[in-house]
Design an enzyme around this catalytic site. Structure first.
Site, PDB file in Angstrom:
ATOM      1  N   ARG A 105       4.331  14.997  11.019  1.00  0.00           N
ATOM      2  CA  ARG A 105       3.232  15.728  11.615  1.00  0.00           C
ATOM      3  C   ARG A 105       3.373  15.682  13.124  1.00  0.00           C
ATOM      4  O   ARG A 105       3.385  14.602  13.707  1.00  0.00           O
ATOM      5  CB  ARG A 105       1.931  15.055  11.167  1.00  0.00           C
ATOM      6  CG  ARG A 105       0.717  15.909  11.299  1.00  0.00           C
ATOM      7  CD  ARG A 105      -0.443  15.231  10.610  1.00  0.00           C
ATOM      8  NE  ARG A 105      -0.907  14.051  11.341  1.00  0.00           N
ATOM      9  CZ  ARG A 105      -2.161  13.661  11.374  1.00  0.00           C
ATOM     10  NH1 ARG A 105      -3.080  14.317  10.701  1.00  0.00           N
ATOM     11  NH2 ARG A 105      -2.522  12.591  12.048  1.00  0.00           N
ATOM     12  N   THR A 109       0.102  19.182  17.838  1.00  0.00           N
ATOM     13  CA  THR A 109      -0.445  20.335  17.108  1.00  0.00           C
ATOM     14  C   THR A 109      -1.025  19.951  15.757  1.00  0.00           C
ATOM     15  O   THR A 109      -1.760  20.733  15.148  1.00  0.00           O
ATOM     16  CB  THR A 109       0.652  21.380  16.859  1.00  0.00           C
ATOM     17  OG1 THR A 109       1.615  20.802  15.961  1.00  0.00           O
ATOM     18  CG2 THR A 109       1.346  21.791  18.147  1.00  0.00           C
ATOM     19  N   ASP A 201      -1.823   4.574  10.419  1.00  0.00           N
ATOM     20  CA  ASP A 201      -0.636   5.379  10.119  1.00  0.00           C
ATOM     21  C   ASP A 201       0.134   4.706   8.985  1.00  0.00           C
ATOM     22  O   ASP A 201       0.730   3.640   9.174  1.00  0.00           O
ATOM     23  CB  ASP A 201       0.239   5.503  11.366  1.00  0.00           C
ATOM     24  CG  ASP A 201       1.405   6.444  11.139  1.00  0.00           C
ATOM     25  OD1 ASP A 201       2.215   6.171  10.224  1.00  0.00           O
ATOM     26  OD2 ASP A 201       1.503   7.459  11.846  1.00  0.00           O
ATOM     27  N   ASP A 204       3.926   3.900   9.537  1.00  0.00           N
ATOM     28  CA  ASP A 204       4.138   2.790  10.475  1.00  0.00           C
ATOM     29  C   ASP A 204       3.785   1.455   9.831  1.00  0.00           C
ATOM     30  O   ASP A 204       4.457   0.436  10.052  1.00  0.00           O
ATOM     31  CB  ASP A 204       3.291   2.983  11.740  1.00  0.00           C
ATOM     32  CG  ASP A 204       3.850   4.074  12.636  1.00  0.00           C
ATOM     33  OD1 ASP A 204       4.996   4.512  12.405  1.00  0.00           O
ATOM     34  OD2 ASP A 204       3.132   4.495  13.560  1.00  0.00           O
TER      35      ASP A 204
HETATM   36  O1  PRP Z   1      -2.524  15.792   6.063  1.00  0.00           O
HETATM   37  P1  PRP Z   1      -1.753  15.741   7.350  1.00  0.00           P
HETATM   38  O2  PRP Z   1      -2.621  16.030   8.534  1.00  0.00           O
HETATM   39  O3  PRP Z   1      -0.532  16.583   7.318  1.00  0.00           O
HETATM   40  O4  PRP Z   1      -1.333  14.227   7.583  1.00  0.00           O
HETATM   41  C1  PRP Z   1      -0.766  13.442   6.592  1.00  0.00           C
HETATM   42  C2  PRP Z   1       0.661  13.157   6.879  1.00  0.00           C
HETATM   43  O5  PRP Z   1       0.771  12.308   8.044  1.00  0.00           O
HETATM   44  C3  PRP Z   1       1.534  11.146   7.697  1.00  0.00           C
HETATM   45  O6  PRP Z   1       2.888  11.364   7.888  1.00  0.00           O
HETATM   46  P2  PRP Z   1       3.578  11.222   9.333  1.00  0.00           P
HETATM   47  O7  PRP Z   1       3.668  12.548  10.005  1.00  0.00           O
HETATM   48  O8  PRP Z   1       2.932  10.135  10.097  1.00  0.00           O
HETATM   49  O9  PRP Z   1       5.056  10.855   8.938  1.00  0.00           O
HETATM   50  P3  PRP Z   1       5.611   9.461   8.407  1.00  0.00           P
HETATM   51  O10 PRP Z   1       5.177   9.333   6.972  1.00  0.00           O
HETATM   52  O11 PRP Z   1       7.078   9.608   8.577  1.00  0.00           O
HETATM   53  O12 PRP Z   1       5.033   8.362   9.251  1.00  0.00           O
HETATM   54  C4  PRP Z   1       1.245  10.982   6.226  1.00  0.00           C
HETATM   55  O13 PRP Z   1       2.178  10.181   5.557  1.00  0.00           O
HETATM   56  C5  PRP Z   1       1.244  12.399   5.720  1.00  0.00           C
HETATM   57  O14 PRP Z   1       2.537  12.885   5.427  1.00  0.00           O
HETATM   58  O1  URA Z   2      -5.004   8.627   8.975  1.00  0.00           O
HETATM   59  C1  URA Z   2      -3.869   9.120   8.884  1.00  0.00           C
HETATM   60  C2  URA Z   2      -3.618  10.481   9.097  1.00  0.00           C
HETATM   61  C3  URA Z   2      -2.341  10.943   8.968  1.00  0.00           C
HETATM   62  N1  URA Z   2      -1.354  10.090   8.647  1.00  0.00           N
HETATM   63  C4  URA Z   2      -1.573   8.777   8.447  1.00  0.00           C
HETATM   64  O2  URA Z   2      -0.637   8.019   8.148  1.00  0.00           O
HETATM   65  N2  URA Z   2      -2.830   8.316   8.579  1.00  0.00           N
HETATM   66 MG    MG Z   3       3.356   8.331  10.154  1.00  0.00          MG
END
Ligand code: PRP
Ligand code: URA
Ligand code: MG
Length: 209
Positions: A105, A109, A201, A204
């Protein structure tokens, strides 16, 4: 909220979510607890898996029973955090194949960006469980769904641990018939698109980044 939203209600789910939500939970405990919670979520999320009749012999007599249909289901992980759920699901259902959709994400944006796709060649013929622990704005789940639908997949459920009302509404606007299975429905998103109260997150916290 529609009939297609299924919220896990179980004391053990609440207990394990409390561990995941606690900011002082270290990554090692976060990972094992996430796997344990995924086993509880698998119970409703896998309930529509297709069985095929099978003749076997117990030590005492022949019987007709049933096994998972062939081809086996496909667990689709939205990277990275989806791996936490899929690792647990695959322990319960080792017959399933595992696919990966690399999405992150964009922090400014909040739009999902696709960077990797790896799926079995026959995914269109399989039942699919699309997995990501967090359903925030819904952008990642919707993009994941769009990719699967373009590949011809017809039978999909979405599994997550923490959903926001905004994310559920966005996903069901785009895919009204998609069943969403979640361990909880939280209050709202903050101005940065994080779920409140949430767990932070997920990627993370799983990987200690
Ligand atoms: O519903 P949304 O607003 O799209 O947000 C959710 C997304 O955000 C996080 O991923 P992230 O982009 O942090 O990637 P990661 O899993 O690699 O940390 C989570 O694991 C989802 O994939
Ligand atoms: O709360 C949130 C939103 C997006 N992605 C995450 O991992 N946590
Ligand atoms: Mg993430």
């Amino acid at each position: 909220m529609t009939n297609n939203l299924h919220i896990l209600e179980h004391p053990l789910a609440t207990h394990k979510l409390a561990i995941l939500r606690d900011k002082d939970t270290p990554s090692a405990l976060f990972r094992t607890t996430l796997a344990e919670l995924s086993w509880l979520l698998a119970y409703p999320a896998f309930a529509a898996l297709t069985l095929t009749p099978r003749q076997i012999e117990t030590p005492l007599e022949p019987m007709m029973t049933a096994s998972l249909a062939d081809p086996a289901p496909c667990l689709v992980s939205i990277l990275r955090a989806g791996n936490g759920l899929v690792d647990g699901f695959s322990q319960l259902c080792p017959e399933a194949s595992i696919a990966h959709l690399g999405l992150y994400r964009d922090e400014d944006t909040l739009q999902p960006v696709s960077y990797y796709t790896s799926v079995p060649h026959d995914i269109a013929t399989r039942q699919v469980i699309l997995a990501d622990p967090m359903l925030a704005t819904g952008g990642s789940a919707i993009l994941g769904m769009q990719k699967l639908v373009e590949m011809g997949v017809k039978d999909i459920v979405f599994a997550c641990l923490v959903a926001s009302p905004e994310g559920v509404a966005a996903v069901h606007d785009a895919f009204p018939d998609l069943p969403i299975f979640t361990a909880c429905l939280d209050r709202e998103l903050n101005e940065k698109g994080y779920i409140l109260p949430g767990l932070g997150d997920a990627g993370d916290r799983i990987y200690g980044t």
